[in-house]
Design an enzyme around this catalytic site. Structure first.
Site, mmCIF file in Angstrom:
data_model
loop_
_atom_site.group_PDB
_atom_site.id
_atom_site.type_symbol
_atom_site.label_atom_id
_atom_site.label_comp_id
_atom_site.label_asym_id
_atom_site.label_seq_id
_atom_site.Cartn_x
_atom_site.Cartn_y
_atom_site.Cartn_z
ATOM 1 N N ARG A 1 22.020 22.885 29.662
ATOM 2 C CA ARG A 1 21.926 24.411 29.682
ATOM 3 C C ARG A 1 21.036 25.000 30.595
ATOM 4 O O ARG A 1 20.730 26.244 30.730
ATOM 5 C CB ARG A 1 21.111 24.832 28.264
ATOM 6 N N LYS B 1 27.372 33.500 41.814
ATOM 7 C CA LYS B 1 28.801 33.232 41.176
ATOM 8 C C LYS B 1 29.037 31.743 41.217
ATOM 9 O O LYS B 1 29.041 31.136 42.437
ATOM 10 C CB LYS B 1 29.609 34.183 41.893
ATOM 11 N N GLU C 1 35.570 37.265 55.522
ATOM 12 C CA GLU C 1 34.479 37.603 54.699
ATOM 13 C C GLU C 1 33.566 38.687 55.508
ATOM 14 O O GLU C 1 32.830 39.507 55.064
ATOM 15 C CB GLU C 1 33.653 36.666 53.938
ATOM 16 N N LYS D 1 24.721 41.527 51.204
ATOM 17 C CA LYS D 1 24.947 40.804 50.220
ATOM 18 C C LYS D 1 23.850 40.750 49.406
ATOM 19 O O LYS D 1 23.745 41.139 48.141
ATOM 20 C CB LYS D 1 25.698 39.625 49.874
ATOM 21 N N GLU E 1 27.636 42.041 38.612
ATOM 22 C CA GLU E 1 28.818 42.985 38.872
ATOM 23 C C GLU E 1 29.327 43.700 37.763
ATOM 24 O O GLU E 1 30.477 43.808 37.444
ATOM 25 C CB GLU E 1 29.917 41.912 38.929
ATOM 26 N N ARG F 1 28.454 45.592 42.921
ATOM 27 C CA ARG F 1 29.149 44.277 43.348
ATOM 28 C C ARG F 1 30.300 44.011 43.325
ATOM 29 O O ARG F 1 30.805 43.387 44.202
ATOM 30 C CB ARG F 1 28.058 43.445 42.686
ATOM 31 N N ASN G 1 34.641 42.408 46.477
ATOM 32 C CA ASN G 1 35.861 41.843 46.180
ATOM 33 C C ASN G 1 37.116 42.619 46.915
ATOM 34 O O ASN G 1 38.087 42.497 46.510
ATOM 35 C CB ASN G 1 36.254 41.712 44.560
ATOM 36 N N HIS H 1 40.453 41.028 47.515
ATOM 37 C CA HIS H 1 40.395 39.659 46.619
ATOM 38 C C HIS H 1 41.308 39.627 45.620
ATOM 39 O O HIS H 1 41.827 38.652 45.176
ATOM 40 C CB HIS H 1 39.025 39.027 46.019
ATOM 41 N N HIS I 1 43.729 36.770 45.724
ATOM 42 C CA HIS I 1 43.549 35.703 44.188
ATOM 43 C C HIS I 1 44.972 35.448 44.081
ATOM 44 O O HIS I 1 45.234 34.456 43.504
ATOM 45 C CB HIS I 1 42.610 36.080 43.272
ATOM 46 N N HIS J 1 41.004 30.235 51.241
ATOM 47 C CA HIS J 1 40.595 31.126 50.446
ATOM 48 C C HIS J 1 40.217 32.455 51.315
ATOM 49 O O HIS J 1 40.787 33.611 51.161
ATOM 50 C CB HIS J 1 39.271 31.032 49.799
#
Length: 423
Positions: A177, A199, A241, A285, A295, A299, A303, A306, A310, A323
């Site tokens: 955990r 992330k 990026e 960032k 997010e 935030r 993206n 993206h 994606h 990517h």
């Protein structure tokens, strides 16, 4: 603003030719050990590690604030930084891949043991590639940690690119955990983006990064010299990026990238150019993550490109496109849609196309992708709310964007048809 804030944080100044000259940062402090002999040795090593840090950016999250250390040759001093940020225990699991392991694994292990020979250092080597960012491969990390009887005070170190960082972080968030986590990125993509912000996750056949958690690292150790091991295609992919940061937040950074010499310097691994791009990107960032860690708002602007990207990765099959290549094409599609909506000028859209072409990144999606393919994958994007597709689009002057579902769907289809018909 992003431009002025990042410039102030970076310690960079413009020369008369418009190029950037980087200035050394202030050395960091170090602790004192109980034993005088050990203390002198540890202090000497710590001072050496601090001297190797040319730039530092902090991600301000209250008690969970953490540093991003940047410096050429820093991996040689990584052991002292890892030991400094251990999770209260003496167990370290280095997670890396088959490509990076022969280059950096032994050095990282030795560096940690040299810093503190009482630390148990283990490692696990995963296959390399986005196609292996799965729950099945993730279990190899858990297997190793359990076999070595790691406890809740252990620390996982991600030594690799974005895939390794995401998987290691998710394993650290899940194992017992939650255990400690340190990032040691080896690609431009990871250095400027995925290693910062917490992330983590793995892919699902129906969508990228759909299974994961937010889990912040204790620190990020970035050595621009690591890029020397990368092929130009991988490096150029990561620069997409950096372009994103310029478009959404930092017009000055975008203009810096429009100078072909600067992009060439990054792709060729010039330490000063890489350090500047990494520091400036991380400063942007860090500010965004501090404002919106999970997010819920601003935030999401990170993206840009993206959602389209994606969809490309999912339809092309994970690993067939890098990517950053998919993000680059996705950014072109977002820019085109913004232009068709009348939100940005034709000139700005042309500049986005020009910088993408100059980096040798793909301008069009895969040949067999259709508009319906895009729509079907984009329908499950994480930014969507109540079934409404939300996109990050450019709006206004360079450096401005919005996250919105308030756009004409017919115009979106015009962009999709235009790009799919040309591919």
């Amino acid at each position: 603003s992003g431009a002025s804030g990042a410039s102030g944080a970076s310690g960079a100044s413009a020369s008369s030719s418009g190029r950037w000259r980087l200035q050394r940062g202030v050395p960091l402090g170090f602790g004192v050990r109980k034993s005088m002999r050990q203390g002198c040795a540890c202090a000497s090593r710590a001072a050496s590690a601090d001297a190797a840090v040319s730039h530092r950016v902090d991600v301000p999250l209250g008690e969970r604030t953490y540093p991003i250390y940047i410096g050429t040759g820093l991996f040689g001093h990584a052991g002292d930084l890892v030991v400094r940020h251990l999770n209260g225990g003496k167990q370290v699991l280095i997670v890396t891949n088959e490509t990076i392991a022969p280059i950096y694994l032994d050095g990282m292990r030795r560096a940690i043991k040299d810093a503190d020979d009482t630390v148990q250092v283990e490692h696990v080597i995963l296959p390399d590639g986005e196609q292996y960012k799965t729950m099945q491969v993730l279990e190899k990390i858990f297997d190793k940690a359990l076999e070595c009887r790691f406890n809740r005070k252990s620390t996982f170190v991600a030594l690799g690119g974005g895939v390794i960082g995401d998987m290691t972080g998710y394993a650290a968030a899940s194992f017992q955990r939650g255990v400690g986590f340190i990032q040691a990125p080896t690609t431009v993509m990871a250095m400027v983006d995925s290693s910062v912000g917490g992330k983590t996750g793995v892919n699902h056949p129906l969508g990228k990064n759909m299974i994961g958690a937010f889990h912040q690292p204790a620190c990020v150790i970035t050595d621009p010299a690591a890029l020397a091991s990368l092929p130009p295609r991988e490096t150029a992919s990561g620069v997409s990026e950096v372009v994103k940061y310029g478009l959404i937040r930092d017009a000055e950074l975008f203009r810096w990238l429009e100078d072909a010499r600067n992009v060439e310097d990054i792709i060729e691994g010039d330490p000063a150019a890489v350090a500047f791009a990494v520091e400036r990107s991380c400063a942007i960032k860090a500010a965004i993550v501090a404002e919106d860690e999970r997010e819920g708002g601003v935030r999401a602007t990170l993206n840009l490109g993206h959602t389209f990207g994606h969809a490309i990765e999912t339809c092309a099959g994970y690993g067939n496109w890098l990517h950053g290549e998919a993000v680059a094409t996705g950014t072109l599609m977002a820019s085109d849609l913004s232009m068709r909506l009348g939100w940005i000028s034709e000139d700005l859209n042309a500049r986005v196309v020009a910088i993408t072409r100059r980096m040798g990144l793909p301008l069009l999606p895969p040949r067999d992708m259709t508009p319906d393919d895009f729509i079907n994958v984009m329908a499950v994007d994480k930014k969507n709310v109540d079934g409404q597709l939300r996109l990050v689009l450019l709006k206004g002057e360079l450096g401005k964007c919005v996250v919105t579902s308030d756009f004409e769907k017919d115009t979106l289809m015009e962009t999709l048809h235009a790009f799919c018909s040309m591919s």
